[in-house]
Design a protein around this motif. Structure first.
Motif, PDB file in Angstrom:
ATOM      1  N   LEU A 149       0.834  -1.204   0.000  1.00  0.00           N
ATOM      2  CA  LEU A 149       0.000   0.000   0.000  1.00  0.00           C
ATOM      3  C   LEU A 149       0.867   1.253   0.000  1.00  0.00           C
ATOM      4  O   LEU A 149       0.592   2.213  -0.733  1.00  0.00           O
ATOM      5  N   GLN A 160      -7.271  -0.522  -5.883  1.00  0.00           N
ATOM      6  CA  GLN A 160      -8.505  -0.926  -5.214  1.00  0.00           C
ATOM      7  C   GLN A 160      -8.279  -2.281  -4.552  1.00  0.00           C
ATOM      8  O   GLN A 160      -7.673  -3.182  -5.142  1.00  0.00           O
ATOM      9  N   ILE A 185      -7.936   1.796   4.581  1.00  0.00           N
ATOM     10  CA  ILE A 185      -7.650   2.543   3.347  1.00  0.00           C
ATOM     11  C   ILE A 185      -8.255   3.947   3.365  1.00  0.00           C
ATOM     12  O   ILE A 185      -8.025   4.726   2.439  1.00  0.00           O
ATOM     13  N   ALA A 191      -5.770   5.130  -2.696  1.00  0.00           N
ATOM     14  CA  ALA A 191      -6.739   4.034  -2.602  1.00  0.00           C
ATOM     15  C   ALA A 191      -8.094   4.448  -3.152  1.00  0.00           C
ATOM     16  O   ALA A 191      -8.632   5.489  -2.771  1.00  0.00           O
TER      17      ALA A 191
END
Length: 221
Positions: A149, A160, A185, A191
């Motif tokens: 991430l 996603q 997120i 994101a």
């Protein structure tokens, strides 16, 4: 900004769901596996990429989306995918399978090499519309996923979360991991604020994910 939520059939019209079904029923073929950034195909089609830990079910999800059993080949040895693999969907768009991360059975230098290849692809691919980061619904986000991430946020690549293997857990467990993922997120800059919940084995969530991909890429039948 849209509040983070789990995608559902109500997010798409019946026409979108049907158009996406028809699109993904078209012929899908393996194009190539690139081991070096110089080997990537020309950026002449919209692309969406799939990333995730080794053994998270990337091959199964790709095969489920296109309705084929052996387009993307799963390995019995996690971490075997050391190339960026490209699949063509009838000249409309490309599906890209990125090297898995996590506990690959390879030397540290080899792991670094193919993970760097994935990062180079993410940073420099002008036709990349979105990365779908797969997370095993049985385990939720782990520290190794947080690293992915961070890398996606740093590269400013839209991504996603897709929860996989959702049929393997009970409904209340699924709700818990969905809520935890959405919270995780909510403040991440790159994101996309919607989580997909899928089961490649049962087909759950795949019609909606196809529609989301079609909407994201602008691909047409």
């Amino acid at each position: 900004m849209t509040e983070p939520h789990s995608i559902s059939a109500s997010d798409y019209s019946d026409e979108e769901i049907e158009a996406a079904r028809v699109l993904f029923a078209r012929p899908a073929t393996f194009v190539m596996g690139a081991a070096k950034i110089e080997q990537l195909p020309e950026p002449d089609l919209p692309e969406i990429a799939f990333a995730g830990r080794s053994n998270v079910g990337k091959s199964s999800l790709i095969n489920g989306l296109v309705g084929m059993h052996k387009l993307a080949r799963a390995s019995n040895e996690p971490g075997r995918t050391r190339e960026v693999n490209f699949f063509d969907l009838d000249g409309k768009l490309r599906l890209v399978d990125l090297p898995g991360y996590g506990w690959a059975k390879a030397s540290k230098s080899t792991v670094r090499q193919f993970q760097n290849l994935g990062r180079d692809y993410l940073r420099g691919r002008v036709t990349l519309k979105r990365v779908y980061l797969l997370i095993d619904a049985r385990h939720g986000l782990k520290s190794v996923d947080a690293e992915a991430l961070d890398a996606l946020d740093l590269a400013a690549v839209s991504y996603q979360i897709v929860l996989t293997k959702a049929d393997k857990i009970k409904a209340h467990e699924r709700d818990t991991v969905q809520a935890a993922t959405l919270k995780a997120i909510s403040k991440r800059p790159a994101a996309f604020p919607a989580v997909a919940v899928t089961s490649a084995e049962k087909g759950a969530g795949l019609p909606e994910l196809r529609a989301e991909i079609m909407r994201t890429t602008g691909a047409e039948i």
